[in-house]
Design a protein around this motif. Sequence first.
Motif, PDB file in Angstrom:
ATOM      1  N   PHE A  58       0.845  -1.200   0.000  1.00  0.00           N
ATOM      2  CA  PHE A  58       0.000   0.000   0.000  1.00  0.00           C
ATOM      3  C   PHE A  58       0.878   1.246   0.000  1.00  0.00           C
ATOM      4  O   PHE A  58       1.841   1.349   0.756  1.00  0.00           O
ATOM      5  CB  PHE A  58      -0.913   0.014   1.231  1.00  0.00           C
ATOM      6  N   HIS A  59       0.520   2.196  -0.867  1.00  0.00           N
ATOM      7  CA  HIS A  59       1.278   3.449  -0.957  1.00  0.00           C
ATOM      8  C   HIS A  59       0.298   4.593  -1.130  1.00  0.00           C
ATOM      9  O   HIS A  59      -0.520   4.591  -2.068  1.00  0.00           O
ATOM     10  CB  HIS A  59       2.244   3.405  -2.145  1.00  0.00           C
ATOM     11  N   ALA A  60       0.351   5.565  -0.227  1.00  0.00           N
ATOM     12  CA  ALA A  60      -0.548   6.720  -0.298  1.00  0.00           C
ATOM     13  C   ALA A  60      -0.076   7.647  -1.414  1.00  0.00           C
ATOM     14  O   ALA A  60       0.642   8.628  -1.171  1.00  0.00           O
ATOM     15  CB  ALA A  60      -0.578   7.445   1.046  1.00  0.00           C
ATOM     16  N   ASP A  61      -0.466   7.335  -2.611  1.00  0.00           N
ATOM     17  CA  ASP A  61      -0.016   8.061  -3.799  1.00  0.00           C
ATOM     18  C   ASP A  61      -0.669   9.445  -3.844  1.00  0.00           C
ATOM     19  O   ASP A  61      -1.888   9.547  -4.016  1.00  0.00           O
ATOM     20  CB  ASP A  61      -0.385   7.262  -5.050  1.00  0.00           C
ATOM     21  N   PRO A  62       0.109  10.516  -3.722  1.00  0.00           N
ATOM     22  CA  PRO A  62      -0.493  11.854  -3.737  1.00  0.00           C
ATOM     23  C   PRO A  62      -1.165  12.198  -5.067  1.00  0.00           C
ATOM     24  O   PRO A  62      -2.100  13.003  -5.096  1.00  0.00           O
ATOM     25  CB  PRO A  62       0.697  12.781  -3.444  1.00  0.00           C
ATOM     26  N   ALA A  81      -5.367  10.178   8.138  1.00  0.00           N
ATOM     27  CA  ALA A  81      -4.662   9.056   8.755  1.00  0.00           C
ATOM     28  C   ALA A  81      -3.763   8.343   7.747  1.00  0.00           C
ATOM     29  O   ALA A  81      -2.611   8.000   8.054  1.00  0.00           O
ATOM     30  CB  ALA A  81      -5.674   8.079   9.362  1.00  0.00           C
ATOM     31  N   VAL A  82      -4.281   8.128   6.541  1.00  0.00           N
ATOM     32  CA  VAL A  82      -3.497   7.449   5.503  1.00  0.00           C
ATOM     33  C   VAL A  82      -2.247   8.250   5.165  1.00  0.00           C
ATOM     34  O   VAL A  82      -1.135   7.713   5.087  1.00  0.00           O
ATOM     35  CB  VAL A  82      -4.366   7.235   4.232  1.00  0.00           C
ATOM     36  N   GLU A  83      -2.426   9.557   4.967  1.00  0.00           N
ATOM     37  CA  GLU A  83      -1.293  10.399   4.563  1.00  0.00           C
ATOM     38  C   GLU A  83      -0.277  10.578   5.690  1.00  0.00           C
ATOM     39  O   GLU A  83       0.895  10.872   5.436  1.00  0.00           O
ATOM     40  CB  GLU A  83      -1.820  11.747   4.073  1.00  0.00           C
ATOM     41  N   ALA A  84      -0.718  10.384   6.945  1.00  0.00           N
ATOM     42  CA  ALA A  84       0.203  10.459   8.085  1.00  0.00           C
ATOM     43  C   ALA A  84       0.897   9.123   8.335  1.00  0.00           C
ATOM     44  O   ALA A  84       1.717   9.012   9.251  1.00  0.00           O
ATOM     45  CB  ALA A  84      -0.559  10.891   9.342  1.00  0.00           C
ATOM     46  N   ALA A  86      -6.461   4.422  10.050  1.00  0.00           N
ATOM     47  CA  ALA A  86      -7.265   4.665   8.856  1.00  0.00           C
ATOM     48  C   ALA A  86      -8.222   3.506   8.607  1.00  0.00           C
ATOM     49  O   ALA A  86      -9.396   3.702   8.255  1.00  0.00           O
ATOM     50  CB  ALA A  86      -6.364   4.867   7.639  1.00  0.00           C
ATOM     51  N   GLU A  87      -7.729   2.276   8.810  1.00  0.00           N
ATOM     52  CA  GLU A  87      -8.591   1.105   8.618  1.00  0.00           C
ATOM     53  C   GLU A  87      -9.733   1.105   9.628  1.00  0.00           C
ATOM     54  O   GLU A  87     -10.888   0.804   9.279  1.00  0.00           O
ATOM     55  CB  GLU A  87      -7.777  -0.179   8.754  1.00  0.00           C
ATOM     56  N   ALA A  88      -9.433   1.452  10.877  1.00  0.00           N
ATOM     57  CA  ALA A  88     -10.478   1.488  11.899  1.00  0.00           C
ATOM     58  C   ALA A  88     -11.535   2.536  11.554  1.00  0.00           C
ATOM     59  O   ALA A  88     -12.743   2.302  11.697  1.00  0.00           O
ATOM     60  CB  ALA A  88      -9.865   1.785  13.263  1.00  0.00           C
ATOM     61  N   LEU A  89     -11.085   3.710  11.069  1.00  0.00           N
ATOM     62  CA  LEU A  89     -12.028   4.760  10.682  1.00  0.00           C
ATOM     63  C   LEU A  89     -12.860   4.333   9.471  1.00  0.00           C
ATOM     64  O   LEU A  89     -14.067   4.616   9.409  1.00  0.00           O
ATOM     65  CB  LEU A  89     -11.263   6.047  10.352  1.00  0.00           C
ATOM     66  N   LEU A  90     -12.223   3.668   8.505  1.00  0.00           N
ATOM     67  CA  LEU A  90     -12.934   3.219   7.314  1.00  0.00           C
ATOM     68  C   LEU A  90     -13.981   2.170   7.671  1.00  0.00           C
ATOM     69  O   LEU A  90     -15.117   2.207   7.175  1.00  0.00           O
ATOM     70  CB  LEU A  90     -11.938   2.650   6.300  1.00  0.00           C
ATOM     71  N   ARG A  91     -13.607   1.248   8.546  1.00  0.00           N
ATOM     72  CA  ARG A  91     -14.552   0.216   8.975  1.00  0.00           C
ATOM     73  C   ARG A  91     -15.765   0.854   9.664  1.00  0.00           C
ATOM     74  O   ARG A  91     -16.917   0.503   9.387  1.00  0.00           O
ATOM     75  CB  ARG A  91     -13.849  -0.770   9.920  1.00  0.00           C
ATOM     76  N   GLN A  92     -15.497   1.817  10.557  1.00  0.00           N
ATOM     77  CA  GLN A  92     -16.594   2.509  11.245  1.00  0.00           C
ATOM     78  C   GLN A  92     -17.457   3.293  10.242  1.00  0.00           C
ATOM     79  O   GLN A  92     -18.690   3.290  10.338  1.00  0.00           O
ATOM     80  CB  GLN A  92     -16.023   3.462  12.289  1.00  0.00           C
ATOM     81  N   HIS A  93     -16.816   3.943   9.302  1.00  0.00           N
ATOM     82  CA  HIS A  93     -17.546   4.725   8.282  1.00  0.00           C
ATOM     83  C   HIS A  93     -18.492   3.837   7.484  1.00  0.00           C
ATOM     84  O   HIS A  93     -19.662   4.179   7.279  1.00  0.00           O
ATOM     85  CB  HIS A  93     -16.530   5.387   7.352  1.00  0.00           C
TER      86      HIS A  93
END
Length: 310
Positions: A187-191, A280-283, A289-296
Amino acid sequence: MNKDATVQSSSASAASPLQIDLARRILERIRDSGWTVGTRISVPDLARTFGVSRSPISAALELLVAQGILTAFETRGLQLARDVAELDPETVLPSSPLEDLYRRMMRDRSLGELPQDVSEAELMPRYQVSRGVIRKLLLRFAAEGLVQRLPGHGWRFAESLVGDDAYRESYEFRIAVECAALRSPIFHADPQILTPVRRAHERILSTILDGKSLAGGDEWFRINASFHEGLAACSGNRFLADAVRQQNNLRRLQESAGFEQLPGERLKQSCREHLAILDAVEAGEVEWAEALLRQHLRQASEFASPNRAQ
């Protein structure tokens, strides 16, 4: 009408719906990326971004040249000729009648006014167009995995997200796949992918006034889908990315009408949740980020119903 306006009008009218749609998507990309006047346009980069060959990209860029958005670079190629931050792509490149009919059929299916099994002969009088036009539209739906040809003369729309069980299963699948994308070892947070997504969400938030958004349902669905597909693309796993894209196609088929009626407060909440995940991803805090995505997604599944959309 002056000469330049005549040229622009004739260029747009001669373009195919695919070229107009691609030109609009390129303009949205330029706007959401925050490109400034003079930025050089790369045909190969755009071809990779939109998953098409260079020929349709070049044809779409010519439309933007005709509209004065792009101009020839001093040596070779094209550059951005004007500030597009406040431009509405629909105003610059209005939808073709074929595109309008495509959206109408999508909404009719979303509202249950079109049955799952249809025939060209039934659709022709309903929409008052020729068999050739109906076939073009059905082939476009087929290319998006939303309809398949039946033996004989019929067509069948894909299994849509009708009923509570289908919605629950869809969101369970999305949680599994989208969270797996964040856990990908490459995984890479591609800007280049995520920066336009962020800017688009910030722009949508700026349009919400008195609980209502100036953005249309189609625009919000596009931005919403770009967020989920963008994260999946950053996984580096094409199969995960394809799975998320297909789920978005199914959602668009079923939820297109609901997105037009989405409350501004729900839209604001969804935007803020997306931006928190991007933060979260960019940091580099991928687990958070996964926890936030799951909650979302869990909250979205509770909000969603056959008459609602996230």
